[in-house]
Design a protein around this motif. Structure first.
Motif, PDB file in Angstrom:
ATOM      1  N   LEU A 191       5.400   6.773 -42.547  1.00  0.00           N
ATOM      2  CA  LEU A 191       5.827   8.110 -41.947  1.00  0.00           C
ATOM      3  C   LEU A 191       3.707   8.563 -41.146  1.00  0.00           C
ATOM      4  N   ASP A 192       3.613   8.688 -40.217  1.00  0.00           N
ATOM      5  CA  ASP A 192       2.250   8.880 -40.454  1.00  0.00           C
ATOM      6  C   ASP A 192       2.509  10.805 -40.482  1.00  0.00           C
ATOM      7  N   ALA A 193       0.406  10.701 -40.045  1.00  0.00           N
ATOM      8  CA  ALA A 193       0.418  12.624 -40.596  1.00  0.00           C
ATOM      9  C   ALA A 193       1.599  13.594 -40.271  1.00  0.00           C
ATOM     10  N   GLY A 194       2.036  13.879 -38.735  1.00  0.00           N
ATOM     11  CA  GLY A 194       3.153  14.655 -38.179  1.00  0.00           C
ATOM     12  C   GLY A 194       4.897  14.439 -38.262  1.00  0.00           C
ATOM     13  N   GLY A 195       4.507  13.147 -39.180  1.00  0.00           N
ATOM     14  CA  GLY A 195       5.691  13.063 -39.784  1.00  0.00           C
ATOM     15  C   GLY A 195       7.473  11.812 -39.333  1.00  0.00           C
ATOM     16  N   ARG A 196       5.839  11.501 -37.219  1.00  0.00           N
ATOM     17  CA  ARG A 196       6.697  10.554 -37.080  1.00  0.00           C
ATOM     18  C   ARG A 196       6.633   8.945 -37.813  1.00  0.00           C
ATOM     19  N   VAL A 197       7.951   8.629 -37.428  1.00  0.00           N
ATOM     20  CA  VAL A 197       8.272   7.520 -38.130  1.00  0.00           C
ATOM     21  C   VAL A 197       7.668   5.718 -37.012  1.00  0.00           C
ATOM     22  N   ARG A 198       6.447   4.971 -38.492  1.00  0.00           N
ATOM     23  CA  ARG A 198       5.781   4.491 -37.981  1.00  0.00           C
ATOM     24  C   ARG A 198       6.683   3.100 -38.521  1.00  0.00           C
ATOM     25  N   ALA A 199       7.199   2.894 -39.355  1.00  0.00           N
ATOM     26  CA  ALA A 199       7.585   1.467 -40.133  1.00  0.00           C
ATOM     27  C   ALA A 199       9.128   1.899 -40.846  1.00  0.00           C
TER      28      ALA A 199
END
Length: 162
Positions: free
Chosen positions: A101-109
């Motif tokens: 997850l990135d800092a905003g809670g978005r799934v990156r992988a």
């Protein structure tokens, strides 16, 4: 008579531990050992060294992490769909997904770290990550290079299907 007193001491320590916010099992078991009273078991919880005090003060960070992981799992549960074929075949289980997850809670992988034993449940475990975006933002102290990698268990329980 001795046994009844031990049970009373165990219950007393367990109740006190729950009031203090500490786990009651370990304290209750230690109170039932010969030579230990309920008072000595509960006083063993008090920090003795500076290291213990520092650890206790840092427990807020651990509580935030546990709270965040609980919020993530609750968020995913709200978006989870139990696959019809798994319901009809009476299949349940736990799929573990590794998520970045990135800092905003978005799934990156995301990938399947451990399967549930049922292909449709494993597929849903990955699909719910896409549907539920963004996830609750991780605590900043958990980020490394602006992201976090974590393994999350996705539970599928037939008693909660539907």
């Amino acid at each position: 008579m001795k046994l009844a007193r031990r049970d009373e001491a165990r219950q007393s320590v367990a109740l006190q531990a729950r009031r203090d916010g500490a786990p009651g099992e370990a304290d209750a078991d230690s109170a039932s050992r010969p030579g230990r009273s309920a008072e000595s078991a509960s006083s063993a919880k008090a920090p003795q060294r500076a290291d213990d005090t520092a650890a206790a003060q840092n427990s807020d960070g651990n509580a935030r992490n546990v709270d965040w992981e609980g919020r993530v799992l609750g968020h995913l549960a709200a978006h989870k769909r139990y696959p019809e074929d798994a319901i009809s075949r009476r299949r349940g289980g736990v799929a573990k997904v590794e998520v970045t997850l990135d800092a905003g809670g978005r799934v990156r992988a995301a990938s399947l770290a451990a399967g549930s034993g049922t292909l449709s449940l494993d597929r849903e475990a990955l699909a719910v990550l896409r549907r539920a975006q963004p996830l609750p933002a991780p605590p900043l102290e958990r980020l490394s290079d602006g992201q976090i990698r974590i393994v999350l268990p996705i539970h599928f329980d037939l008693n909660q299907a539907g």
